[in-house]
Design a protein around this motif. Structure first.
Motif, mmCIF file in Angstrom:
data_model
loop_
_atom_site.group_PDB
_atom_site.id
_atom_site.type_symbol
_atom_site.label_atom_id
_atom_site.label_comp_id
_atom_site.label_asym_id
_atom_site.label_seq_id
_atom_site.Cartn_x
_atom_site.Cartn_y
_atom_site.Cartn_z
ATOM 1 N N LEU A 34 -70.864 6.793 -36.530
ATOM 2 C CA LEU A 34 -70.688 6.333 -35.159
ATOM 3 C C LEU A 34 -69.906 7.331 -34.312
ATOM 4 C CD1 LEU A 34 -69.878 2.566 -35.802
ATOM 5 C CD2 LEU A 34 -72.030 3.590 -35.022
ATOM 6 N N LEU A 39 -70.967 3.735 -29.667
ATOM 7 C CA LEU A 39 -70.190 2.503 -29.552
ATOM 8 C C LEU A 39 -70.197 1.954 -28.125
ATOM 9 C CD1 LEU A 39 -67.239 3.541 -31.844
ATOM 10 C CD2 LEU A 39 -68.787 1.622 -32.257
ATOM 11 N N GLY A 42 -74.490 1.421 -27.311
ATOM 12 C CA GLY A 42 -75.288 0.637 -28.260
ATOM 13 C C GLY A 42 -76.660 1.200 -28.537
ATOM 14 N N THR A 62 -75.557 -9.982 -38.467
ATOM 15 C CA THR A 62 -74.370 -9.411 -39.088
ATOM 16 C C THR A 62 -74.462 -9.633 -40.590
ATOM 17 O OG1 THR A 62 -73.119 -11.453 -38.878
ATOM 18 C CG2 THR A 62 -72.991 -9.905 -37.027
ATOM 19 N N LEU A 81 -77.433 -2.614 -29.731
ATOM 20 C CA LEU A 81 -76.302 -2.743 -30.661
ATOM 21 C C LEU A 81 -74.989 -3.097 -29.967
ATOM 22 C CD1 LEU A 81 -77.147 0.293 -32.933
ATOM 23 C CD2 LEU A 81 -77.190 -2.117 -33.611
ATOM 24 N N PHE A 85 -71.365 -4.394 -31.640
ATOM 25 C CA PHE A 85 -70.114 -3.633 -31.611
ATOM 26 C C PHE A 85 -69.001 -4.414 -30.914
ATOM 27 C CE2 PHE A 85 -72.963 0.303 -31.727
ATOM 28 C CZ PHE A 85 -72.842 0.422 -33.102
ATOM 29 N N ARG A 86 -69.333 -5.159 -29.861
ATOM 30 C CA ARG A 86 -68.309 -5.960 -29.181
ATOM 31 C C ARG A 86 -67.769 -7.053 -30.103
ATOM 32 N NH1 ARG A 86 -71.634 -4.658 -24.944
ATOM 33 N NH2 ARG A 86 -72.930 -6.523 -25.008
ATOM 34 N N ARG A 88 -68.022 -7.038 -33.676
ATOM 35 C CA ARG A 88 -67.506 -6.527 -34.951
ATOM 36 C C ARG A 88 -66.591 -5.314 -34.832
ATOM 37 N NH1 ARG A 88 -67.974 -10.561 -38.498
ATOM 38 N NH2 ARG A 88 -69.974 -11.532 -38.178
ATOM 39 N N GLY A 90 -65.552 -1.337 -34.411
ATOM 40 C CA GLY A 90 -66.025 -0.036 -34.861
ATOM 41 C C GLY A 90 -65.276 1.056 -34.142
ATOM 42 N N GLU A 91 -65.133 2.179 -34.805
ATOM 43 C CA GLU A 91 -64.438 3.332 -34.246
ATOM 44 C C GLU A 91 -65.274 4.576 -34.492
ATOM 45 O OE1 GLU A 91 -60.521 3.696 -35.848
ATOM 46 O OE2 GLU A 91 -59.978 1.642 -35.330
ATOM 47 N N LEU A 96 -72.428 3.087 -39.780
ATOM 48 C CA LEU A 96 -73.228 1.913 -39.489
ATOM 49 C C LEU A 96 -74.451 1.943 -40.387
ATOM 50 C CD1 LEU A 96 -74.053 -0.542 -37.658
ATOM 51 C CD2 LEU A 96 -75.219 1.147 -36.215
ATOM 52 N N ILE A 111 -70.789 -2.332 -40.793
ATOM 53 C CA ILE A 111 -69.923 -1.208 -40.419
ATOM 54 C C ILE A 111 -68.952 -0.976 -41.566
ATOM 55 C CG2 ILE A 111 -68.059 -0.446 -38.891
ATOM 56 C CD1 ILE A 111 -69.407 -1.758 -36.605
#
Length: 137
Positions: A34, A39, A42, A62, A81, A85-86, A88, A90-91, A96, A111
């Motif tokens: 990612l 992120l 999406g 999910t 996506l 991401f909102r 779950r 992620g950085e 992913l 993730i």
């Protein structure tokens, strides 16, 4: 030396597609590293060799089987996506995993860290004997 320092440097494009292939269960698995861009928007790229398989709409799920939206793939791009991401997080630098069940039109997103890309999901190549044993007379 002065001229070389004055030439603007192009940022190197990071490779975001980490791996792809078929799972033992016959599902298609695509792994991405990612970036901040992925992120925020999406959107991911679809490998050229998978465009014939990954097209149209997929229910985005999910890992705990919750609906997270719809992933749409067309040509060399897949989008949708953002809601995942909102929900779950992620950085940049996380991985992913997208596992596509093509017959059910469902994709399950996970993730994780780099170990997610190293999971032994891909099947071994079948031998000629294995293939012959599955052929009906």
């Amino acid at each position: 030396g002065l001229v070389e320092r004055l030439i603007p440097r192009r940022p190197t494009k990071a490779k975001l597609l980490a791996d792809y292939g078929w799972t033992k269960e016959g599902k298609l698995r695509v792994i991405y590293r990612l970036s901040a861009g992925v992120l925020s928007n999406g959107i991911v790229s679809v490998p050229a060799s998978l465009k014939t398989f990954l097209h149209g709409k997929f229910s985005l799920m999910t890992a705990d089987n919750s609906l997270a939206g719809t992933l749409v793939a067309k040509d060399s791009t897949a989008w949708g996506l953002g809601p995942f991401f909102r929900r779950r997080g992620g950085e940049p630098g996380d991985y992913l995993s997208l596992i596509f069940d093509l017959s059910e039109r469902v994709v399950v997103a996970h993730i994780g860290d780099a170990s997610l890309a190293e999971e032994p999901e891909m099947p071994k190549t079948s031998s000629a004997e294995d293939m012959e044993s599955t052929v009906q007379p």
